[in-house]
Design a protein around this motif. Sequence first.
Motif, mmCIF file in Angstrom:
data_model
loop_
_atom_site.group_PDB
_atom_site.id
_atom_site.type_symbol
_atom_site.label_atom_id
_atom_site.label_comp_id
_atom_site.label_asym_id
_atom_site.label_seq_id
_atom_site.Cartn_x
_atom_site.Cartn_y
_atom_site.Cartn_z
ATOM 1 N N GLU A 1 47.669 59.096 53.620
ATOM 2 C CA GLU A 1 46.284 59.566 53.687
ATOM 3 C C GLU A 1 45.304 58.646 52.963
ATOM 4 O O GLU A 1 44.082 58.841 53.046
ATOM 5 C CB GLU A 1 46.164 60.981 53.134
ATOM 6 C CG GLU A 1 46.670 61.163 51.729
ATOM 7 C CD GLU A 1 48.118 61.620 51.673
ATOM 8 O OE1 GLU A 1 48.490 62.252 50.664
ATOM 9 O OE2 GLU A 1 48.877 61.334 52.628
ATOM 10 N N ASP A 2 45.805 57.614 52.276
ATOM 11 C CA ASP A 2 44.922 56.674 51.596
ATOM 12 C C ASP A 2 44.325 55.630 52.543
ATOM 13 O O ASP A 2 43.442 54.873 52.155
ATOM 14 C CB ASP A 2 45.679 55.944 50.485
ATOM 15 C CG ASP A 2 46.120 56.878 49.372
ATOM 16 O OD1 ASP A 2 45.390 57.856 49.099
ATOM 17 O OD2 ASP A 2 47.176 56.625 48.771
ATOM 18 N N PHE A 3 44.791 55.587 53.774
ATOM 19 C CA PHE A 3 44.372 54.546 54.704
ATOM 20 C C PHE A 3 43.144 54.941 55.507
ATOM 21 O O PHE A 3 42.914 56.116 55.806
ATOM 22 C CB PHE A 3 45.513 54.194 55.665
ATOM 23 C CG PHE A 3 46.563 53.331 55.041
ATOM 24 C CD1 PHE A 3 46.514 51.959 55.167
ATOM 25 C CD2 PHE A 3 47.574 53.905 54.289
ATOM 26 C CE1 PHE A 3 47.467 51.159 54.571
ATOM 27 C CE2 PHE A 3 48.534 53.112 53.689
ATOM 28 C CZ PHE A 3 48.482 51.733 53.833
ATOM 29 N N LYS A 4 42.366 53.904 55.869
ATOM 30 C CA LYS A 4 41.283 54.014 56.834
ATOM 31 C C LYS A 4 41.497 52.933 57.884
ATOM 32 O O LYS A 4 41.955 51.828 57.561
ATOM 33 C CB LYS A 4 39.920 53.816 56.168
ATOM 34 C CG LYS A 4 39.572 54.844 55.119
ATOM 35 C CD LYS A 4 38.233 54.520 54.479
ATOM 36 C CE LYS A 4 37.883 55.514 53.378
ATOM 37 N NZ LYS A 4 36.607 55.163 52.706
ATOM 38 N N ALA A 5 41.161 53.242 59.129
ATOM 39 C CA ALA A 5 41.248 52.260 60.204
ATOM 40 C C ALA A 5 39.852 51.704 60.469
ATOM 41 O O ALA A 5 38.895 52.472 60.599
ATOM 42 C CB ALA A 5 41.823 52.894 61.465
#
Length: 213
Positions: free
Chosen positions: A151-155
Amino acid sequence: MIPVQVLEIPLIEATNESLKGYGYLVDSYEHSDIEIVTWPKQGWREIEQGTGNEGGVTEGSFDTWWDGSILYGQNNAVQHNSEYEEEGGKYILGYSSHPDTLAENTKYTSPTEMYVWHVNYHPDGGQLFFPTKPGEFISHLALPGDDIAPEDFKAFYFDGTKGLYIHPNIWHDGVFPVQEKSSFMGRQGKVHARISVDLKKEFNTYIHFKTSI
């Protein structure tokens, strides 16, 4: 067996503002620099000034291609000795549908979504991807820290008119084009230390994101 979970992460237009902390947009491959990180000291004695950062940079193409629902990549800027590479240095970047229910022998169709199983970062230097021709691509990024979670990722969505520079220690895994075949000019630290996470093994989760804003 517990089914592998899917976590959708937000897809954001890549701008210098939205990329702040992760990296920045690149207008010119030729005039771009790569950050090289000085080798960390092991005790209280200091690294001698001018040493520990002399590995320099390496260059080479980063090629991607779709084989049915599977996106493959190959980084020609560095030699590979990782368990994640297949024969010839290629490795699986991602999938256009859930990896556990892939249809076999499918033809390429422009993907509307992607599923990602692996992430990594380079503590020794930054990394640059610059498209050889315009074409949409996406890169999922997360800020530094080994206690990472899906959940720490952004695209980040790129229209392909500019390149992407990623700072050292930023979690990523190459770039994800929607075109059937793409090639990027690549530049990065020559040491190429890599810390990786297999999201399926460690979190029983695939990262998932759309391919259009």
